[in-house]
Design an enzyme around this catalytic site. Structure first.
Site, PDB file in Angstrom:
ATOM      1  N   TYR A   1      22.633  33.482  -6.613  1.00  0.00           N
ATOM      2  CA  TYR A   1      21.275  33.238  -5.816  1.00  0.00           C
ATOM      3  C   TYR A   1      20.906  34.735  -5.307  1.00  0.00           C
ATOM      4  O   TYR A   1      19.583  35.012  -5.420  1.00  0.00           O
ATOM      5  CB  TYR A   1      21.645  32.507  -4.416  1.00  0.00           C
TER       6      TYR A   1
ATOM      7  N   SER B   1       8.480  21.220   2.893  1.00  0.00           N
ATOM      8  CA  SER B   1       9.562  21.422   3.960  1.00  0.00           C
ATOM      9  C   SER B   1       9.827  22.904   4.214  1.00  0.00           C
ATOM     10  O   SER B   1       9.432  23.814   3.536  1.00  0.00           O
ATOM     11  CB  SER B   1      10.933  20.765   3.662  1.00  0.00           C
ATOM     12  N   GLY B   2      10.397  23.162   5.385  1.00  0.00           N
ATOM     13  CA  GLY B   2      11.142  24.345   5.893  1.00  0.00           C
ATOM     14  C   GLY B   2       9.941  25.323   5.737  1.00  0.00           C
ATOM     15  O   GLY B   2       8.852  25.232   6.454  1.00  0.00           O
ATOM     16  N   ILE B   3      10.207  26.651   5.306  1.00  0.00           N
ATOM     17  CA  ILE B   3       9.437  27.860   5.318  1.00  0.00           C
ATOM     18  C   ILE B   3       7.805  27.575   4.733  1.00  0.00           C
ATOM     19  O   ILE B   3       6.942  27.772   5.264  1.00  0.00           O
ATOM     20  CB  ILE B   3       9.991  29.004   4.804  1.00  0.00           C
ATOM     21  N   GLY B   4       8.041  26.732   3.450  1.00  0.00           N
ATOM     22  CA  GLY B   4       6.917  26.560   2.964  1.00  0.00           C
ATOM     23  C   GLY B   4       5.799  25.658   3.558  1.00  0.00           C
ATOM     24  O   GLY B   4       4.503  26.025   3.666  1.00  0.00           O
TER      25      GLY B   4
ATOM     26  N   THR C   1       4.110  27.011  -2.894  1.00  0.00           N
ATOM     27  CA  THR C   1       4.858  26.222  -3.767  1.00  0.00           C
ATOM     28  C   THR C   1       6.218  25.799  -2.577  1.00  0.00           C
ATOM     29  O   THR C   1       6.397  26.850  -1.806  1.00  0.00           O
ATOM     30  CB  THR C   1       5.496  27.094  -4.883  1.00  0.00           C
ATOM     31  N   GLY C   2       6.726  24.928  -3.151  1.00  0.00           N
ATOM     32  CA  GLY C   2       7.721  24.354  -1.983  1.00  0.00           C
ATOM     33  C   GLY C   2       7.280  24.055  -0.743  1.00  0.00           C
ATOM     34  O   GLY C   2       7.819  24.451   0.465  1.00  0.00           O
ATOM     35  N   GLY C   3       5.930  23.555  -0.725  1.00  0.00           N
ATOM     36  CA  GLY C   3       5.336  23.438   0.628  1.00  0.00           C
ATOM     37  C   GLY C   3       5.798  22.005   1.249  1.00  0.00           C
ATOM     38  O   GLY C   3       5.008  21.885   2.302  1.00  0.00           O
TER      39      GLY C   3
ATOM     40  N   SER D   1      14.655  37.408   0.107  1.00  0.00           N
ATOM     41  CA  SER D   1      15.767  36.979   0.859  1.00  0.00           C
ATOM     42  C   SER D   1      16.635  38.292   1.223  1.00  0.00           C
ATOM     43  O   SER D   1      16.718  39.106   0.551  1.00  0.00           O
ATOM     44  CB  SER D   1      16.540  36.010   0.400  1.00  0.00           C
TER      45      SER D   1
END
Length: 255
Positions: free
Chosen positions: A156, A22-25, A18-20, A143
């Protein structure tokens, strides 16, 4: 340039990230695919999602969706079921964060952050259970903020502490199925999300310099450095690793 992979340690596996988009995903989806997995990626923004799928290349399906919306998760898993029938690896990566100091926290800020990071992560995993193979791997993106004090970042940070707790509890809920659940806790990683926390280029520069000053290795992390850890937790290399929090932070949370 993305490093080529010699040994395909995820060959034949089906992964969901999920969240694939951009970034880490995105870095993790690229690495999973390069290591032999077929990858399903999600993201809220269709254009970014399509661009990410092109960047990954082969063995990828992109499904637009917001993890805080349960109907979107149902649509994701209906697609996975139709195309592959099961899941071996789930990286519950999607999340968001915004600064808000105590005294200025609004109900909207609280709900937005918890609905995505906590509710979204919970139902991302719960709704995958019928497709997850026994002995599979679930990876949660937590995190370092769950373990440290962070000015104007308490909401957060609290969501990420909840995610760390999920990993500990879910290994007990899933022990009969031998499904491993582990958490990755990145420190400051050079992603679009990190830059998105500030308003101007000068603020971004100052913020990143402050982050670098807190890291014993003296730099920001690269998304692929987190992806390599996710690949380890996804593979049989970590077959006896369960319920851990693995920091990828250059030592920032350890001092």
């Amino acid at each position: 340039m993305f490093m080529s992979i010699n040994a395909q340690k995820l060959a034949g596996k089906v992964a969901v990230v999920t969240g694939g988009n951009s970034g880490i995903g995105l870095a993790t989806a690229k690495r999973f695919a390069a290591e032999g997995a077929y990858v399903f990626i999600t993201g809220r923004r269709q254009n970014e999602l399509e661009a990410a799928a092109k960047e990954i290349g082969n063995n990828v399906t992109a499904v637009q969706g917001d993890i805080s919306k349960l109907a979107d998760l149902d649509r994701l898993y209906a697609t996975v079921k139709k195309e592959k029938g099961h899941i071996d690896i789930l990286f519950a990566n999607a999340g968001l964060g915004e600064f808000a100091p105590l005294g200025s926290i609004t109900e909207e800020h609280f709900d937005k952050t918890f609905n995505t990071n906590v509710k979204g992560t919970l139902f991302t995993v719960q709704k995958a259970l019928s497709l997850l193979r026994d002995g599979g791997s679930v990876i949660l993106n937590a995190s370092t903020t769950a373990s440290t004090g962070n000015e104007a970042f308490s909401v957060y940070s609290a969501t990420k502490a909840a995610i760390r707790s999920f990993a500990r509890c879910w290994i007990l809920d899933l022990k009969q199925r031998k499904i491993r659940v582990n958490a990755i806790s990145p420190g400051p990683i050079n992603t679009p999300g990190l830059s998105g926390l500030t308003q101007t280029e000068e603020q971004d520069r100052q913020f990143k310099n402050a982050m670098i000053a807190s890291v014993p290795l003296g730099r920001l992390g690269d998304p692929d450095e987190v992806a390599k850890v996710a690949s380890f937790l996804a593979s049989d290399d970590s077959s006896f690793v369960n319920g851990v929090e693995l920091f990828v932070d250059g030592g920032a949370a350890q001092i």
